[in-house]
Enzyme design. Structure first.
Site, PDB file in Angstrom:
ATOM      1  CB  SER A   1      -0.643   3.467 -31.515  1.00 40.45           C
ATOM      2  OG  SER A   1       0.380   2.615 -31.086  1.00 40.45           O
ATOM      3  CB  CYS A   2      -3.008   5.330 -27.205  1.00 41.40           C
ATOM      4  SG  CYS A   2      -3.338   5.578 -25.471  1.00 41.40           S
ATOM      5  N   PRO A   3      -0.065   4.307 -25.800  1.00 45.36           N
ATOM      6  CG  PRO A   3       0.976   3.761 -23.754  1.00 45.36           C
ATOM      7  CD  PRO A   3       0.504   3.168 -25.045  1.00 45.36           C
ATOM      8  N   GLY A   4       1.980   5.991 -26.759  1.00 42.93           N
ATOM      9  CA  GLY A   4       3.270   6.520 -27.210  1.00 42.93           C
ATOM     10  C   GLY A   4       3.451   8.011 -26.992  1.00 42.93           C
TER      11      GLY A   4
END
Lengths: 80, 379
Positions: A18-21
């Site tokens: 998921s963001c910011p991964g």
């Protein structure tokens, strides 16, 4: 869907993160690469298609192409 | 005998072992099931306490209690270091080479700090993510009366994603209380294009930073720190001077996770709902070591522990497990020295950030005191 015409040196598979991964995966990897290296970042997070180009602009790397697949995006870039 | 091994004595491992002891008490008393918790630290540590140490509000001793005092008597406690896991043979290996067979295994080994991963950071930066760091920072803050205080989030993901925002807001209030705020410039940096990974928290923090005259630097990825020049250099080619640097260091998982083929980067690859390892049978991971798309926070470990306890108990009884984790995360966020807010969210949800208030601050302090009931599996 056509295959990309780019020869990549490194592929980062961040699909499922998921963001910011995905952006953080990219930043971590780019630090270790030589100038000229071509990277494919695979991400299933739509926000990456805006966040990543913005960071590339900030950090001075070149966005080459964003390719849309059925359930993820490939973002190609060249390390400056 | 059905052998359940839990590795790790933090929030996840402790809550899980106590829940299992409760759910399987009859089977354990009858000698049909064993619940064994293995940890290399005889103390259980409640890490959120460290946020208060730099401001003199708590001590590092407040953060720990003997784990033996927190565990149900039905749990077998073993203080030892696990060096490896053979998921094919279903055996744990200890540092002395001895082996322990299991039927179901839970890894709850947490995250470790790696300040040395960034050149100069260990020498040039402070942190509040461990007892020694928190005490060093307390001493440095006590002597800091003027200059540039920089809070830099260097490593993402990290434990307690709210803590860096909390620290800088608390520092602002603490310096105002002491009449020093006008002599101190405060800057907060974050690696991506906003102040926090979650957009609603980023928006909330950005407004507060503006209101309280705290500088915000985004797309700020620290490449190195020069402790002599007191200078931070970033991957993006920027430089920032500091007089006192408080950094959230890079975090790492466990080497044995990599060696066991459970996750390439030290975090265990798991199904985000069942928390079962992707690459092995009868292995679960909970807490910070589990690679799930939510925060590395104690509340996550707590809720995951409840789910895995249900699933393991079902398996031990020969029943199909049905409990699942929906990503539930609950966080209190300090917004100063006497006000706080509160967020709650699950996978894919954007949290709603409430207006900070004194009652929520007191609720956070109250929860911190009652945490030991959580560890015992009672809350």
């Amino acid at each position: 869907m056509t295959e990309p015409q780019l020869d990549t040196d490194v592929t980062i598979d961040s699909r499922g993160a998921s963001c910011p991964g995905p952006l953080m995966d990219l930043i971590g990897k780019v630090k270790t690469l030589d100038p000229g290296a071509v990277v494919e970042l695979q991400t299933s997070t739509r926000n990456s298609t805006t966040d990543v180009p913005e960071w590339l602009d900030e950090a001075g790397h070149e966005l080459l192409e964003i390719e849309e697949h059925d359930d993820y995006w490939s973002i190609y870039l060249e390390v400056s | 005998m059905h052998r359940i091994a839990v590795v790790g004595g933090g929030t996840g491992g402790t809550v899980l072992a106590n829940r299992l002891a409760k759910e399987l008490r009859s089977e354990i008393d009858a000698g049909e099931v064993e619940v064994r918790l293995i940890t290399d630290d005889p103390d259980h540590v409640y890490k959120p306490t460290f946020l208060y140490v730099p401001f003199g509000k708590k001590t590092v001793d407040d953060a720990k209690r003997p784990i033996a005092d927190l565990l149900d008597r039905r749990v077998t406690l073993e203080i030892d270091e696990v060096a490896g896991v053979d998921t094919e043979a279903k055996k744990l290996q200890f540092a002395d080479g001895s082996l322990l067979a299991y039927d179901q295994l839970v890894l709850a080994t947490g995250a470790t700090l790696e300040p040395e991963a960034v050149p100069g950071l260990a020498e040039g930066g402070h942190h509040f993510y461990g007892p020694d760091g928190a005490e060093r920072l307390r001493d440095a803050l006590a002597e800091f009366t003027e200059g540039h205080l920089v809070l830099s989030v260097v490593g993402v993901p990290h434990m307690c994603p709210a803590a860096p925002v909390e620290f800088v807001l608390m520092a602002d209030a603490w310096l105002r209380e002491r009449g020093l705020r006008e002599d101190v410039e405060l800057t907060y940096t974050y690696p991506i294009n906003r102040a926090h990974g979650l957009e609603s928290i980023a928006d909330w923090a950005t407004d507060l930073f503006e209101e309280r005259d705290i500088n915000l630097e985004t797309f700020f990825n620290v490449e190195s720190v020069d402790p002599d020049a007191e200078l931070i250099e970033t991957v993006e080619g920027r430089e920032l001077d500091y007089d006192l640097l408080v950094a959230i260091p890079p975090h790492a998982g466990s080497d044995f996770v990599v060696d066991a083929g459970l996750g390439e980067d030290g975090w265990v690859d798991v199904d985000r709902n069942t928390l079962e390892a992707t690459n092995a049978e009868d292995v679960y991971a909970i807490g910070d070591v589990a690679d799930v798309p939510t925060s590395k926070a104690g509340s996550v470990a707590h809720y995951e522990a409840g789910v895995v306890a249900d699933r393991i108990a079902s398996r031990a009884r020969g029943l199909p497990p049905t409990a699942t984790f929906d990503g539930k995360t609950v966080c209190f966020l300090e917004a100063g020295m006497d006000e706080a807010t509160f967020v709650e969210f699950s996978y894919g949800e954007e949290p709603y950030v409430r207006e900070p208030s004194k009652p929520l601050h007191w609720a956070k302090l109250g929860y911190n005191e009652s945490y030991w009931l959580t560890a015992r599996g009672l809350l």
